[in-house]
Enzyme design. Structure first.
Site, short mmCIF file in Angstrom:
data_model
loop_
_atom_site.label_atom_id
_atom_site.label_comp_id
_atom_site.label_asym_id
_atom_site.label_seq_id
_atom_site.Cartn_x
_atom_site.Cartn_y
_atom_site.Cartn_z
N LYS A 10 0.81 -1.22 0.00
CA LYS A 10 0.00 0.00 0.00
C LYS A 10 0.85 1.27 0.00
O LYS A 10 2.05 1.23 0.30
CB LYS A 10 -0.94 -0.02 1.20
CG LYS A 10 -1.97 -1.13 1.12
CD LYS A 10 -2.91 -1.10 2.31
CE LYS A 10 -3.99 -2.15 2.21
NZ LYS A 10 -4.94 -2.04 3.33
N TYR A 50 -12.54 -2.55 -4.78
CA TYR A 50 -13.27 -2.47 -3.51
C TYR A 50 -14.79 -2.42 -3.70
O TYR A 50 -15.51 -1.93 -2.83
CB TYR A 50 -12.81 -1.25 -2.72
CG TYR A 50 -11.41 -1.38 -2.17
CD1 TYR A 50 -11.08 -2.35 -1.22
CD2 TYR A 50 -10.40 -0.53 -2.59
CE1 TYR A 50 -9.79 -2.47 -0.72
CE2 TYR A 50 -9.10 -0.63 -2.09
CZ TYR A 50 -8.81 -1.61 -1.16
OH TYR A 50 -7.54 -1.73 -0.67
N PHE A 58 -16.23 3.58 5.45
CA PHE A 58 -14.78 3.67 5.18
C PHE A 58 -14.44 3.65 3.70
O PHE A 58 -13.28 3.87 3.33
CB PHE A 58 -14.03 2.54 5.90
CG PHE A 58 -14.43 1.16 5.46
CD1 PHE A 58 -13.85 0.58 4.34
CD2 PHE A 58 -15.37 0.44 6.17
CE1 PHE A 58 -14.23 -0.70 3.92
CE2 PHE A 58 -15.75 -0.84 5.77
CZ PHE A 58 -15.17 -1.41 4.65
N ARG A 86 -1.91 -14.32 3.95
CA ARG A 86 -2.74 -13.66 4.96
C ARG A 86 -2.15 -13.87 6.35
O ARG A 86 -2.15 -12.97 7.17
CB ARG A 86 -4.18 -14.17 4.90
CG ARG A 86 -4.83 -14.02 3.54
CD ARG A 86 -5.70 -12.89 3.31
NE ARG A 86 -6.69 -12.63 4.32
CZ ARG A 86 -7.34 -11.49 4.38
NH1 ARG A 86 -7.08 -10.53 3.52
NH2 ARG A 86 -8.24 -11.28 5.31
N THR A 92 -5.46 -7.47 10.41
CA THR A 92 -5.72 -6.23 9.68
C THR A 92 -5.36 -5.00 10.50
O THR A 92 -4.82 -4.03 9.96
CB THR A 92 -7.20 -6.17 9.26
OG1 THR A 92 -7.51 -7.35 8.53
CG2 THR A 92 -7.48 -4.97 8.39
N ARG A 103 2.45 -6.81 9.25
CA ARG A 103 1.77 -5.69 9.91
C ARG A 103 2.23 -5.53 11.36
O ARG A 103 2.33 -4.41 11.86
CB ARG A 103 0.26 -5.87 9.84
CG ARG A 103 -0.28 -5.74 8.42
CD ARG A 103 -1.77 -6.00 8.38
NE ARG A 103 -2.31 -5.86 7.05
CZ ARG A 103 -3.20 -6.70 6.52
NH1 ARG A 103 -3.64 -7.73 7.22
NH2 ARG A 103 -3.66 -6.50 5.30
N ASN A 117 -2.32 -0.03 6.75
CA ASN A 117 -1.79 -1.27 7.32
C ASN A 117 -0.84 -2.03 6.39
O ASN A 117 -0.80 -3.25 6.41
CB ASN A 117 -2.93 -2.16 7.81
CG ASN A 117 -3.87 -2.58 6.71
OD1 ASN A 117 -3.70 -2.23 5.55
ND2 ASN A 117 -4.89 -3.34 7.07
N HIS A 120 -2.15 -5.49 1.38
CA HIS A 120 -3.44 -6.15 1.13
C HIS A 120 -3.11 -7.52 0.55
O HIS A 120 -2.17 -7.66 -0.24
CB HIS A 120 -4.27 -5.37 0.10
CG HIS A 120 -5.35 -6.19 -0.52
ND1 HIS A 120 -6.58 -6.38 0.07
CD2 HIS A 120 -5.38 -6.93 -1.67
CE1 HIS A 120 -7.32 -7.17 -0.70
NE2 HIS A 120 -6.62 -7.51 -1.76
N GLU A 131 -9.52 -10.13 -8.26
CA GLU A 131 -8.55 -9.05 -8.07
C GLU A 131 -7.40 -9.13 -9.07
O GLU A 131 -6.96 -8.11 -9.60
CB GLU A 131 -8.02 -9.08 -6.63
CG GLU A 131 -9.08 -8.73 -5.60
CD GLU A 131 -8.62 -8.92 -4.17
OE1 GLU A 131 -7.49 -9.41 -3.94
OE2 GLU A 131 -9.41 -8.59 -3.26
#
Length: 140
Positions: A10, A50, A58, A86, A92, A103, A117, A120, A131
């Protein structure tokens, strides 16, 4: 089963110079980098990515954050890489993410009002396929 998944480094992580560390951890885990692109995501691309969050409080701030600067989109491949990444990414909420996770080690609450964070990762085979088709339409 060999899978492919989307990982996004990100804008917060890219701006902090963490791309190399994130990619190092992915490769150290044994996953292959199949495709990689540095870009500033257009709002239209993020709206498609998204889409399931449209209407949530959000959503607008998230699209604004994700289009605020360069990010790195990566297609990864490996046995069980969706769940594996993940787990590698961690919770998250970077404040709650376990030490040793991406993270947990690299993220924190910046008080920005939107969760920044670091990464993704696709959350299911269906999400990964959707995606990857958005971010890497030429990847077969």
């Amino acid at each position: 089963m060999t899978q492919r998944s989307l990982v996004l480094v990100k804008p917060d992580a890219y701006a902090r110079g963490l791309t190399g560390e994130v990619l190092r951890r992915i490769e150290a885990k044994g996953y292959k980098l199949v495709a990689l692109e540095i870009c500033t995501a257009a709002p239209e691309l993020l709206e498609a990515h998204y889409a399931e969050h449209v209407g949530k409080p959000f959503y607008g701030p998230l699209v604004e954050f994700m289009s605020s600067g360069p990010l790195v989109a990566v297609a990864i491949e490996g046995e069980g890489c969706i769940a594996g990444f993940r787990s590698l990414a961690g919770a998250t909420d970077p404040t709650a993410a376990a030490p040793g996770s991406i993270r947990g080690d690299l993220g924190r609450d910046w008080g920005a009002g939107i969760q920044q964070n670091v990464v993704h990762g696709s959350d299911s085979p269906e999400s990964a396929a959707r995606e990857l088709a958005i971010w890497f339409p030429d990847l077969s």
